[in-house]
Scaffold this active site. Structure first.
Site, short mmCIF file in Angstrom:
data_model
loop_
_atom_site.label_atom_id
_atom_site.label_comp_id
_atom_site.label_asym_id
_atom_site.label_seq_id
_atom_site.Cartn_x
_atom_site.Cartn_y
_atom_site.Cartn_z
N HIS A 157 22.65 -5.49 -47.80
CA HIS A 157 22.95 -6.10 -46.51
C HIS A 157 22.49 -7.56 -46.50
CE1 HIS A 157 23.52 -1.97 -45.07
NE2 HIS A 157 24.16 -2.51 -44.06
N LYS A 161 18.73 -8.37 -41.63
CA LYS A 161 18.62 -6.97 -41.20
C LYS A 161 17.15 -6.55 -41.08
CE LYS A 161 20.50 -2.37 -42.11
NZ LYS A 161 20.77 -2.19 -40.66
N1 LIG Z 1 26.74 1.30 -36.37
C1 LIG Z 1 27.36 0.31 -37.02
O1 LIG Z 1 28.49 0.44 -37.49
C2 LIG Z 1 26.64 -0.99 -37.15
C3 LIG Z 1 25.37 -1.09 -36.72
N2 LIG Z 1 24.70 -2.26 -36.81
C4 LIG Z 1 23.37 -2.26 -36.24
O2 LIG Z 1 23.49 -2.87 -34.95
C5 LIG Z 1 22.31 -3.59 -34.64
C6 LIG Z 1 22.65 -5.03 -34.33
O3 LIG Z 1 23.17 -5.65 -35.46
P1 LIG Z 1 23.58 -7.19 -35.47
O4 LIG Z 1 24.52 -7.49 -34.37
O5 LIG Z 1 23.97 -7.50 -36.86
O6 LIG Z 1 22.15 -7.87 -35.17
P2 LIG Z 1 21.84 -9.28 -34.50
O7 LIG Z 1 20.43 -9.58 -34.84
O8 LIG Z 1 22.91 -10.25 -34.84
O9 LIG Z 1 21.96 -8.97 -32.94
C7 LIG Z 1 21.06 -8.21 -32.21
C8 LIG Z 1 21.00 -8.81 -30.82
O10 LIG Z 1 20.29 -7.92 -29.97
C9 LIG Z 1 19.44 -8.71 -29.16
N3 LIG Z 1 18.37 -7.88 -28.64
C10 LIG Z 1 17.24 -7.46 -29.25
N4 LIG Z 1 16.51 -6.71 -28.40
C11 LIG Z 1 17.20 -6.66 -27.24
C12 LIG Z 1 16.97 -6.04 -25.99
N5 LIG Z 1 15.87 -5.33 -25.75
N6 LIG Z 1 17.90 -6.18 -25.02
C13 LIG Z 1 19.01 -6.90 -25.24
N7 LIG Z 1 19.29 -7.53 -26.40
C14 LIG Z 1 18.39 -7.40 -27.38
C15 LIG Z 1 18.95 -9.81 -30.09
O11 LIG Z 1 18.44 -10.89 -29.36
P3 LIG Z 1 17.28 -11.82 -30.03
O12 LIG Z 1 17.92 -12.46 -31.20
O13 LIG Z 1 16.90 -12.74 -28.94
O14 LIG Z 1 16.19 -10.85 -30.42
C16 LIG Z 1 20.26 -10.15 -30.79
O15 LIG Z 1 21.02 -11.08 -30.01
C17 LIG Z 1 21.38 -3.41 -35.84
O16 LIG Z 1 20.52 -2.32 -35.61
C18 LIG Z 1 22.33 -3.04 -36.98
O17 LIG Z 1 21.73 -2.28 -37.97
C19 LIG Z 1 25.27 -3.37 -37.34
C20 LIG Z 1 26.54 -3.33 -37.82
C21 LIG Z 1 27.34 -2.13 -37.77
O1 LIG Z 2 22.69 -4.25 -39.98
C1 LIG Z 2 23.89 -4.20 -40.37
O2 LIG Z 2 24.54 -5.21 -40.63
C2 LIG Z 2 24.52 -2.88 -40.51
N1 LIG Z 2 23.88 -1.84 -40.11
C3 LIG Z 2 24.31 -0.50 -40.17
C4 LIG Z 2 23.42 0.30 -41.09
O3 LIG Z 2 22.18 0.12 -41.02
O4 LIG Z 2 23.90 1.13 -41.84
C5 LIG Z 2 25.78 -0.38 -40.48
C6 LIG Z 2 26.30 -1.38 -41.45
O5 LIG Z 2 25.82 -1.05 -42.70
C7 LIG Z 2 25.90 -2.79 -41.04
#
Ligand SMILES: NC(=O)C1=CN([C@@H]2O[C@H](COP(=O)(O)OP(=O)(O)OC[C@H]3O[C@@H](n4cnc5c(N)ncnc54)[C@H](OP(=O)(O)O)[C@@H]3O)[C@@H](O)[C@H]2O)C=CC1
Ligand SMILES: O=C(O)C1=N[C@H](C(=O)O)C[C@H](O)C1
EC number: 1.17.1.8
Length: 268
Positions: A157, A161
């Site tokens: 990743h 992350k």
């Molecule tokens: N299920 C799936 O298919 C996927 C899952 N994911 C998961 O999704 C999550 C987010 O990923 P990603 O978008 O890449 O991460 P990012 O770090 O780009 O975004 C996360 C956002 O959440 C905000 N945040 C953190 N805590 C809070 C809160 N309590 N309330 C509101 N907002 C909050 C952060 O703000 P700040 O920066 O100010 O902390 C940031 O803007 C991760 O856990 C990742 O593993 C990602 C891709 C695919």
């Molecule tokens: O953090 C990410 O980017 C992603 N998180 C998910 C995971 O932890 O598996 C899904 C995807 O791999 C992207």
């Protein structure tokens, strides 16, 4: 608003996934974005945030305040592990159906939230990966594990992350555990001369996490037996890959009254 319209709150709108989810929700006719929850920008409108559509959607920094004041059916959470867990709990308490893409949940936590959802008879989805190709990669790995039980998972990743191993790697190992008996892999006398060299271990399966700038989300499942190896690999090259899965989870969670862990369980 038609009767079938699904009213949605999104947590994490400034994030990489949150931005994609806002695009998907606001361009889906039968979805209505009601509010967003962001740790910053409380009291502003979505249109005040950088790179967001010009929409008069309220921004809250507190989930309880948001769900108390805003009428919604579904919470999409794309934040970070501790926030995702807190938001899931609040959604269940306030009768919203959570669709949790945030990763970093343990098996025990998933079991606990499942029990709460069942008691409250509220549909919920925890989907560690919303991409169809990743779901197939996990299913193919599970299928192959019956015949080739020596397995190592290598996930890669981006370096922003927070959780390791990835939710996808944990889910893959979880699915493999369902079809093979616990197996100690490698030489019985092997040692780790550098701590962590053999990766993490889940039910005997070794999991290795790579974090590098430039990567998005990638996983390879390696299965080995005498004289041969099988490699099952998936690459996400753009986060738009996740959105059809998010959309499907939002639509389906409306018909559930228990918690479902993994998108594969919502697919025909
Ligand atoms: N299920 C799936 O298919 C996927 C899952 N994911 C998961 O999704 C999550 C987010 O990923 P990603 O978008 O890449 O991460 P990012 O770090 O780009 O975004 C996360 C956002 O959440 C905000 N945040 C953190 N805590 C809070 C809160 N309590 N309330 C509101 N907002 C909050 C952060 O703000 P700040 O920066 O100010 O902390 C940031 O803007 C991760 O856990 C990742 O593993 C990602 C891709 C695919
Ligand atoms: O953090 C990410 O980017 C992603 N998180 C998910 C995971 O932890 O598996 C899904 C995807 O791999 C992207």
């Amino acid at each position: 608003m038609s009767e079938q319209t699904i009213r949605i709150i999104i947590a994490g709108p400034r994030g990489k996934m949150g931005k994609e989810a806002i695009k998907m929700v606001t361009s889906t006719e039968h979805f209505s974005l009601q509010a967003v929850v962001d740790t910053k920008n409380a009291g502003k409108k979505l249109s005040d945030l950088e790179d967001q559509p010009n929409l008069d959607i309220p921004v809250y920094d507190d989930m309880v305040a948001c769900v108390s004041e805003v009428e919604a059916d579904v919470l999409i959470d794309l934040t970070k592990p501790d926030s995702g867990k807190k938001h899931l709990q609040i959604a269940l308490e306030y009768g919203l159906r959570p669709v949790i893409g945030t990763t970093g949940f343990t098996d025990q936590e998933i079991a606990d939230y499942s029990r709460t959802a069942e008691e409250k008879e509220i549909g919920a989805v925890i989907a560690p990966n919303f991409a169809i190709g990743a779901i197939l990669m996990m299913k193919f790995s599970q299928m192959a594990a019956k015949y080739m039980p020596d397995i190592e998972i290598i996930e890669q990743h981006h370096d922003q992350k927070l959780d390791a191993p990835s939710g996808t790697a944990m889910k893959t190992a979880h699915m493999i555990k369902e079809v093979r008996s616990n197996k100690r892999q490698g030489h019985p006398d092997e040692t780790e001369d550098l701590q962590g060299a053999r990766g993490g271990e889940y039910d005997g399966i070794r999991i290795h996490s790579v974090r590098l700038p430039g990567r998005v989300a990638h996983q390879e499942v390696l299965l080995g037996t005498t004289g041969q190896t099988l490699s099952i690999k998936h690459d996400t090259i753009d986060r738009s890959a996740f959105m059809p899965g998010v959309k499907m989870a939002v639509e389906t969670v409306m018909k559930l009254d228990t918690l479902v862990y993994g998108l594969e369980n919502l697919m025909e």
